[in-house]
Write a protein that holds these residues in place. Sequence first.
Motif, PDB file in Angstrom:
ATOM      1  N   GLU A 108       0.843  -1.278   0.143  1.00  0.00           N
ATOM      2  CA  GLU A 108      -0.172   0.018  -0.157  1.00  0.00           C
ATOM      3  C   GLU A 108       0.877   1.222  -0.093  1.00  0.00           C
ATOM      4  OE1 GLU A 108      -3.782   1.636   2.527  1.00  0.00           O
ATOM      5  OE2 GLU A 108      -2.767  -0.044   3.117  1.00  0.00           O
ATOM      6  N   PHE A 114      -3.808  -2.048  -5.858  1.00  0.00           N
ATOM      7  CA  PHE A 114      -5.086  -1.789  -5.560  1.00  0.00           C
ATOM      8  C   PHE A 114      -5.357  -2.132  -3.992  1.00  0.00           C
ATOM      9  CE2 PHE A 114      -9.472  -3.003  -4.083  1.00  0.00           C
ATOM     10  CZ  PHE A 114     -10.294  -2.022  -4.905  1.00  0.00           C
ATOM     11  N   TYR A 115      -5.555  -0.968  -3.256  1.00  0.00           N
ATOM     12  CA  TYR A 115      -5.909  -0.909  -1.713  1.00  0.00           C
ATOM     13  C   TYR A 115      -6.910  -0.070  -1.588  1.00  0.00           C
ATOM     14  CZ  TYR A 115      -1.251  -3.503  -1.157  1.00  0.00           C
ATOM     15  OH  TYR A 115      -0.680  -4.487  -1.225  1.00  0.00           O
ATOM     16  N   SER A 116      -7.730   0.292  -2.569  1.00  0.00           N
ATOM     17  CA  SER A 116      -8.863   1.300  -2.346  1.00  0.00           C
ATOM     18  C   SER A 116     -10.183   1.038  -1.878  1.00  0.00           C
ATOM     19  CB  SER A 116      -8.794   2.048  -3.718  1.00  0.00           C
ATOM     20  OG  SER A 116      -8.037   2.941  -3.956  1.00  0.00           O
ATOM     21  N   TYR A 144     -11.943  11.627   4.417  1.00  0.00           N
ATOM     22  CA  TYR A 144     -12.695  10.990   3.061  1.00  0.00           C
ATOM     23  C   TYR A 144     -14.372  11.267   3.487  1.00  0.00           C
ATOM     24  CZ  TYR A 144      -8.775   8.503   1.315  1.00  0.00           C
ATOM     25  OH  TYR A 144      -7.845   8.274   0.550  1.00  0.00           O
ATOM     26  N   LEU A 162      -9.973   9.073 -11.748  1.00  0.00           N
ATOM     27  CA  LEU A 162      -9.556   8.336 -10.664  1.00  0.00           C
ATOM     28  C   LEU A 162     -10.250   6.861 -10.515  1.00  0.00           C
ATOM     29  CD1 LEU A 162      -9.779  11.358  -7.907  1.00  0.00           C
ATOM     30  CD2 LEU A 162      -7.495  10.072  -8.602  1.00  0.00           C
ATOM     31  N   GLN A 166      -8.468   2.983 -10.470  1.00  0.00           N
ATOM     32  CA  GLN A 166      -8.544   1.925  -9.225  1.00  0.00           C
ATOM     33  C   GLN A 166      -9.531   0.581  -9.794  1.00  0.00           C
ATOM     34  OE1 GLN A 166      -7.106   1.912  -6.713  1.00  0.00           O
ATOM     35  NE2 GLN A 166      -6.264   4.137  -7.032  1.00  0.00           N
ATOM     36  N   TYR A 264     -14.506   9.630  -2.292  1.00  0.00           N
ATOM     37  CA  TYR A 264     -13.627  10.508  -2.791  1.00  0.00           C
ATOM     38  C   TYR A 264     -12.779  11.348  -1.780  1.00  0.00           C
ATOM     39  CZ  TYR A 264     -14.674   9.681  -7.547  1.00  0.00           C
ATOM     40  OH  TYR A 264     -14.779   8.795  -8.778  1.00  0.00           O
ATOM     41  N   SER A 274      -8.131  11.150  -4.508  1.00  0.00           N
ATOM     42  CA  SER A 274      -8.389   9.612  -4.411  1.00  0.00           C
ATOM     43  C   SER A 274      -9.618   9.036  -4.373  1.00  0.00           C
ATOM     44  CB  SER A 274      -7.367   9.060  -3.090  1.00  0.00           C
ATOM     45  OG  SER A 274      -8.027  10.015  -1.834  1.00  0.00           O
ATOM     46  N   VAL A 275      -9.904   8.014  -4.460  1.00  0.00           N
ATOM     47  CA  VAL A 275     -11.305   7.361  -4.424  1.00  0.00           C
ATOM     48  C   VAL A 275     -11.069   6.154  -3.763  1.00  0.00           C
ATOM     49  CG1 VAL A 275     -11.395   6.359  -6.703  1.00  0.00           C
ATOM     50  CG2 VAL A 275     -13.487   6.956  -5.635  1.00  0.00           C
ATOM     51  N   ILE A 276     -12.058   5.490  -2.960  1.00  0.00           N
ATOM     52  CA  ILE A 276     -12.370   4.314  -2.010  1.00  0.00           C
ATOM     53  C   ILE A 276     -13.563   3.845  -2.673  1.00  0.00           C
ATOM     54  CG2 ILE A 276     -12.916   3.141   0.087  1.00  0.00           C
ATOM     55  CD1 ILE A 276     -10.713   4.872   1.237  1.00  0.00           C
ATOM     56  N   SER A 278     -16.600   1.399  -1.894  1.00  0.00           N
ATOM     57  CA  SER A 278     -17.507   1.016  -0.750  1.00  0.00           C
ATOM     58  C   SER A 278     -18.401  -0.135  -1.186  1.00  0.00           C
ATOM     59  CB  SER A 278     -17.969   1.938   0.077  1.00  0.00           C
ATOM     60  OG  SER A 278     -18.958   2.374  -0.436  1.00  0.00           O
TER      61      SER A 278
END
Length: 355
Positions: A108, A114-116, A144, A162, A166, A264, A274-276, A278
């Motif tokens: 990471e 990929f750690y998002s 976030y 972004l 990912q 985001y 950045s983006v996660i 969920s």
Amino acid sequence: MSSGSKKITPLFNDYLYEAIRGIAVEQGFTANLFSVDFDEESCIECDGFVSFVFKAIINGDDRELVLWCKVPPSDDPRSLALFQREVHFYREILPTFYRFQTEKGVSEATGEGFYSAPKCYLAHCSTDKDEPEAVIVLEYDESYERWDWDKLEPINVDHAKLLMRQLGRLHAVSFAMKEQNPQIFEQFKLKDVLVEGNDLVTLMRESFDRALVTMRTRFAADQEKIQRIKDTVFQVLTACADPTKSEPYCVVSHGDCWINNFIYGHDQNNVATSVILSDWQSSRYATPLLDLGYFFFLCTGAQFRQDHFDQLLQHYHNAVKDLLDRLGGDTTRQFPFTGLLQLVKPYRKLLLDGC
């Protein structure tokens, strides 16, 4: 709910309380010297009512830890099945993906892999008892926030790029593991939960009919076009979602790739950095086009797709290539750009024009 109080709703039950206490001890809080509170006002029903989400606050040792808790409705078997899939993703698939990348030197900290996904402290679902013991506990990070975007407004290019990066990285891990660790990866070739329960077509038809009622007034002039889509959409989506029609290019997908499931991060100038991703309850083994098509069809407008579709496809594939090659794969053989175009070709007109 503090450490000495009784449960105040069915959501905040004894199992959940003890689970949060266990996390507190794991995170270094001194036993019996901390409190646990659940924030009722933060409780929301996720879109589709797959789960309820609310905050748990741990206080002690002059510090505070805030967590997101997700629990399923207790009276909806369909939602419980989706919740179980998300538990499986956090317990089995995601840790395996992380370990595989780390073993390849992609941690990471390198910012390459990929750690998002949200940090998960606990994912558990047991239905053996009269009252299910089920919770997913995730990190709450104030840096976030869920992107508060009007669902009727299309996404913009910067945020889309972004996400493409990912998604490309997520799919790259699948391509690498599928070839290098096939026995382990075989366990992750899961079908759609709703397909397995024969609920998907029923759910889609119900949703489509509700959407038609909503659109009759706002999009009265487009009723003929909408009806044409309804006549063919189920056949098109069934074919697109069938992994046997997309091999050897299938991957572990997110499965529900739309605006409400993106978190985001922004800098001080409100620029997305950045983006996660969920809400993994629809994760399954499928064509990469499932995530791409879902995103483009639900989160972008026709003009946006005309202007940026090909550019974003290339951006996505560049991300696949960068990570897959870094993980010891061979993109030119495992997932060339021509392979992506081959997947897109039957649905290109639908994606670009919406019909």
